[in-house]
Design a protein around this motif. Structure first.
Motif, short mmCIF file in Angstrom:
data_model
loop_
_atom_site.label_atom_id
_atom_site.label_comp_id
_atom_site.label_asym_id
_atom_site.label_seq_id
_atom_site.Cartn_x
_atom_site.Cartn_y
_atom_site.Cartn_z
N ASN A 91 -13.23 7.68 33.61
CA ASN A 91 -13.42 6.40 34.30
C ASN A 91 -12.50 5.33 33.72
OD1 ASN A 91 -15.67 6.93 36.20
ND2 ASN A 91 -16.76 7.45 34.32
N PRO A 92 -11.20 5.47 33.87
CA PRO A 92 -10.30 4.44 33.33
C PRO A 92 -10.22 3.24 34.26
CG PRO A 92 -9.02 6.19 34.34
CD PRO A 92 -10.46 6.60 34.45
N ALA A 93 -10.24 2.03 33.71
CA ALA A 93 -9.97 0.76 34.38
C ALA A 93 -10.08 0.82 35.90
CB ALA A 93 -8.58 0.27 33.99
N PRO A 94 -11.27 0.63 36.47
CA PRO A 94 -11.47 0.86 37.90
C PRO A 94 -10.66 -0.03 38.82
CG PRO A 94 -13.38 -0.22 36.92
CD PRO A 94 -12.50 0.19 35.79
N ARG A 95 -10.19 -1.17 38.33
CA ARG A 95 -9.41 -2.08 39.20
C ARG A 95 -7.90 -1.93 39.01
NH1 ARG A 95 -14.02 -4.73 37.82
NH2 ARG A 95 -13.16 -5.54 35.88
N ARG A 96 -7.51 -0.90 38.28
CA ARG A 96 -6.09 -0.66 38.02
C ARG A 96 -5.74 0.78 38.39
NH1 ARG A 96 -3.53 -4.21 34.36
NH2 ARG A 96 -4.90 -5.80 33.49
N SER A 97 -4.45 1.02 38.52
CA SER A 97 -3.94 2.38 38.66
C SER A 97 -3.01 2.65 37.49
CB SER A 97 -3.20 2.57 39.98
OG SER A 97 -1.90 2.01 39.91
#
Length: 555
Positions: free
Chosen positions: A145-151
């Motif tokens: 679950n890395p940084a949900p608002r980033r890619s």
């Protein structure tokens, strides 16, 4: 490279070079080699609709969806993993993402408008094309679950799963949710799970040559369901020289398949460099460290004529529940059930129940979910964007499946680079919708292995598979792979992540030396660091996607 996308109505008229225009004004394109059944369209009364990806909807369903308020014409979710694009009479465009994140979509700002698409790497080429180091730091901390608002790419943002992206003719873009979990009884859900699995497999395999993994119950289920539509090549991997027992014994009991075996040799051990270079993908692929064996197995079935290869990925995420529901039971005051389940789980694992009970009473879903989760010693970069931990068992299931599905999308890209379609029906949104609607305590069992899956489709499996409670594991292979490839892995530890100041190579090298000597390892953070380094090397050697002004003709 296969992907699709478009622009805000009235925005820039651009498209990736070599893409096929589905419609213009605003442009909608499909880049790469798309099977006709995976790009379907409908039109009527000034409205247009396109569906990308494997989808069980009929032509009548698509026609109805032109006029429905939601993404589905029949009112209930279609099986498959797909995105729906719909343009109304006003010219506004809606894009509906799938609830499970198996087909991730992204957006980026470009020349005052919004570009969107299913490839973050392609969209990044409109801007700087650089890696988002904040996302990378979050990935190294928690690859699930890395940084949900980033890619993985700077300036490119993911569209949340189960969302509606609205692009208006005024140039504005907004995101709202269209999907949320519902509640159904176990008895109601069993036939829904069966339908979702049957239809999800059918949407992928009809009319094409198919292969499937045949190992545990998840992949074997895929194989027997696909066999209802034609001959299936069933592939089972096994240690070289070991042709009896384990997965092999179970695989040979599945009738109606063209069985094939894949011996895993020394050259297939994890982290062993392959003859083929690792292809560039949108993000780090879970199979990067297994590329030698992964590519070998895919090429083996492709050489036998397979076009589509089915896997059981996602089955554990859906049907093998950790005891996170204990916190829900404690919260609702159901002490007897909580105590019983905690005791049975601890007996199964041969450990004390008291840590489970303590975590349940304190409401610590995270400790029940992934008790091993800690910050790795080698991670030096700050992770400024904390991820909200799941609040209950339903949120854990959704987050787990979405994390696995997003990661698996990169494996799909790896397979596509070899000319093979990798299919993961357990990541279908309709299946998630059905499973998560069952109360968490009914999904959990220590007496039966994956009861919901067996009750839904177990009748298609041999008795031995319905009662099997485990599957083959290859943990020892990872230790041997590290030992054999230690010099190579040590160079990875001193690679691009270290140069960017994201990790301290010293502790990572020490961890690798320990694993090579047989020390017990917490694999997820170690694999995250190695996978990220392999991915950075792959994208560095790949040419970026080229863009050109969009063509004006339509298909």
């Amino acid at each position: 490279m296969r992907w699709f996308g478009g622009f805000t109505p009235g925005g820039p008229t651009r498209s990736p070079e070599g893409a096929r225009l589905i419609w213009s004004d605003p442009p909608l394109w499909a880049a790469g080699d798309w099977p006709e059944r995976y790009v379907r369209t409908a039109e009527g009364n000034g409205r247009r609709l396109a569906v990308f990806g494997p989808c069980a909807a009929s032509s009548h369903d698509l026609d109805r969806a032109l006029y429905e308020p939601g993404p589905f014409g029949a009112g209930r979710m279609w099986s498959g993993s797909y995105a729906v694009v719909r343009q109304g009479q006003s010219g506004d465009t809606e894009i509906f993402t799938d609830p499970a994140s198996a087909l991730p979509l992204y957006t980026t700002r470009f020349q005052g408008g919004t570009a969107w698409g299913s490839s973050s790497r392609a969209l990044a080429a409109l801007g700087s094309g650089g890696i988002d180091t904040a996302w990378m730091a979050a990935f190294l901390l928690d690859r699930q679950n890395p940084a949900p608002r980033r890619s993985a790419w700077a300036g490119v943002a993911p569209v949340p799963a189960g969302s509606r992206l609205l692009l208006k003719t005024t140039g504005s873009a907004s995101v709202t949710s269209w999907w949320s979990p519902s509640r159904r009884s176990y008895e109601e859900v069993v036939p829904l799970v069966a339908e979702a699995l049957h239809e999800g497999v059918r949407a992928r395999v009809e009319g094409v040559k198919v292969s499937s993994d045949v190992a545990g119950i998840d992949s074997t289920t895929m194989a027997v369901l696909a066999a209802q539509h034609g001959l299936v090549l069933g592939l089972t991997a096994h240690p070289d020289g070991v042709t009896e027992g384990g997965d092999m014994r179970y695989a040979r009991q599945v009738p109606g398949l063209d069985h094939a075996e894949f011996p895993l040799r020394r050259s297939h051990l994890p982290f062993t460099p392959a003859d083929l270079e690792l292809p560039a993908t949108d993000g780090p692929a879970p199979s990067s460290g297994l590329w030698a064996s992964f590519s070998g197995q895919l090429l083996a079935v492709a050489d036998r004529g397979s076009f589509c290869h089915l896997t059981g990925d996602g089955g554990d995420n859906l049907f093998l529940s950790p005891p996170v529901h204990l916190a829900d039971l404690a919260r609702s005051g159901r002490w007897v059930r909580m105590g019983r389940d905690a005791l049975e789980w601890s007996q199964l694992r041969r450990e004390s129940p008291w840590p489970l009970v303590k975590a349940a009473l304190s409401g610590s879903v995270a400790r029940l979910h992934r008790p091993w989760m800690t910050r790795p010693q080698w991670l030096t970069a700050p992770t400024a964007e904390p991820v909200t931990p799941p609040r209950d068992a339903d949120a854990v299931l959704i987050a787990d499946l979405r994390g696995a599905a997003r990661a698996a999308a990169a494996d799909v890209e790896l397979a596509a680079a070899l000319g093979l379609e990798l299919a993961n029906p357990y990541f279908d949104g309709a299946l998630l919708d059905a499973v998560v609607s069952v109360p968490a305590e009914d999904r959990f069992s220590v007496r039966r292995y994956k009861p919901l899956l067996v009750d839904a489709v177990g009748g298609h499996l041999p008795e031995a598979h319905r009662t099997r409670v485990a599957k083959g594991v290859f943990a020892g292979d990872f230790h041997r792979g590290v030992r054999m490839n230690l010099p190579y892995l040590l160079t990875l530890a001193d690679g691009r992540l270290a140069a960017a100041g994201l990790i301290d190579p010293g502790p990572l090298r020490a961890a690798l030396h320990g694993v090579a000597l047989g020390a017990r390892a917490v694999w997820p953070p170690l694999l995250a660091a190695l996978t990220a380094e392999m991915w950075l090397s792959a994208v560095e050697s790949e040419k970026p996607v080229r863009w050109s002004p969009a063509r004006e003709e339509t298909r």
